[in-house]
Write an enzyme that holds these catalytic residues in place. Structure first.
Site, PDB file in Angstrom:
ATOM      1  N   HIS A   8      -8.467  -4.802  -0.616  1.00 51.43           N
ATOM      2  CA  HIS A   8      -7.155  -4.147  -0.461  1.00 51.43           C
ATOM      3  C   HIS A   8      -6.221  -4.934   0.452  1.00 51.43           C
ATOM      4  O   HIS A   8      -5.085  -4.544   0.646  1.00 51.43           O
ATOM      5  CB  HIS A   8      -7.368  -2.734   0.100  1.00 51.43           C
ATOM      6  CG  HIS A   8      -6.139  -1.854   0.009  1.00 51.43           C
ATOM      7  ND1 HIS A   8      -5.576  -1.461  -1.195  1.00 51.43           N
ATOM      8  CD2 HIS A   8      -5.356  -1.308   0.984  1.00 51.43           C
ATOM      9  CE1 HIS A   8      -4.518  -0.704  -0.961  1.00 51.43           C
ATOM     10  NE2 HIS A   8      -4.357  -0.605   0.349  1.00 51.43           N
ATOM     11  N   SER A  20       0.832  -1.201   0.000  1.00 53.57           N
ATOM     12  CA  SER A  20       0.000   0.000   0.000  1.00 53.57           C
ATOM     13  C   SER A  20       0.874   1.263   0.000  1.00 53.57           C
ATOM     14  O   SER A  20       1.604   1.498  -0.948  1.00 53.57           O
ATOM     15  CB  SER A  20      -0.970  -0.046   1.181  1.00 53.57           C
ATOM     16  OG  SER A  20      -1.990   0.907   1.051  1.00 53.57           O
ATOM     17  N   ASP A  22     -10.392  -4.232  -5.349  1.00 54.50           N
ATOM     18  CA  ASP A  22      -9.774  -3.345  -4.352  1.00 54.50           C
ATOM     19  C   ASP A  22     -10.565  -2.033  -4.313  1.00 54.50           C
ATOM     20  O   ASP A  22     -10.630  -1.316  -5.312  1.00 54.50           O
ATOM     21  CB  ASP A  22      -8.312  -3.081  -4.742  1.00 54.50           C
ATOM     22  CG  ASP A  22      -7.521  -2.359  -3.654  1.00 54.50           C
ATOM     23  OD1 ASP A  22      -8.109  -1.509  -2.961  1.00 54.50           O
ATOM     24  OD2 ASP A  22      -6.316  -2.634  -3.524  1.00 54.50           O
TER      25      ASP A  22
END
Length: 200
Positions: free
Chosen positions: A183, A102, A152
């Site tokens: 995610h 991320s 996501d």
């Protein structure tokens, strides 16, 4: 930068630069790093920016909107930290591979966008396009693994595809692995990244 370094057992294995997601710490990805490359030395770094008390690697203006000026500054800062760390810990600066999730994947991607030789390669879990409208350095077959989610909620499929195209157009050799777990970072992604790394 706050970090920890663990000497590995295999000097030929890549040194893994572990870069956590928003709100994480330098401890978060240690199990992932060990799973991906058992004998690697590990340099795990904590982001230098705080957002509501949560560590990050660079500021953002809102969800999905990066503070570009800060991103550039922090990317330079991390690259210089890698230079210093290679001298401090005695590892080969040209043998560093990032493993980022991320926000950590975004700063790793930014290293590729700004520096030709900052990283030997990268494993990017759920990254975004770090910057648009700039010319990337020639990445001359730099190996990059991207783990992404078809569903996501933070990163549309089109964003992942755009990132892949930008990296490939710059000469990188990109492998994309898709999951259907939103995610979150999945065991399937980690296993696929491990197999990809072993295949290089």
């Amino acid at each position: 930068m706050k970090h920890l370094y663990k000497q590995g057992t295999n000097p030929d294995a890549p040194v893994l630069l572990l870069l956590h997601g928003t709100g994480g710490t330098e401890h978060d990805l240690l199990p992932i790093g060990s799973m991906i490359s058992e004998g690697s030395s590990i340099l795990s770094v904590r982001g230098n920016v705080a957002e509501n008390g949560m560590p990050r690697f660079f500021r953002r203006l809102s969800e999905g909107v990066f503070d570009e000026e800060d991103l550039i500054f922090r990317t330079n800062e991390l690259n210089e930290f890698l230079d210093e760390s290679s001298k401090t810990y005695g590892f080969n600066r040209k043998n560093v591979m990032a493993v980022g999730y991320s926000n950590g994947a975004n700063i790793a991607g930014s290293l590729h966008f700004h520096f030709k030789d900052a990283l030997k390669g990268s494993i990017l879990f759920h990254p975004m396009v770090p910057r648009r409208g700039i010319e990337l350095p020639h990445l001359k077959e730099t190996p990059i693994f991207i783990g992404a989610g078809k569903n996501d909620p933070l990163i549309p499929v089109s964003e992942t595809e755009e990132l892949v195209k930008l990296l490939e157009d710059a000469g990188a050799n990109v492998k994309t692995h898709w999951e259907y777990q939103g995610h979150q970072l999945t065991g399937g992604e980690v296993q696929a990244a491990k197999e990809w790394l072993q295949s290089l």
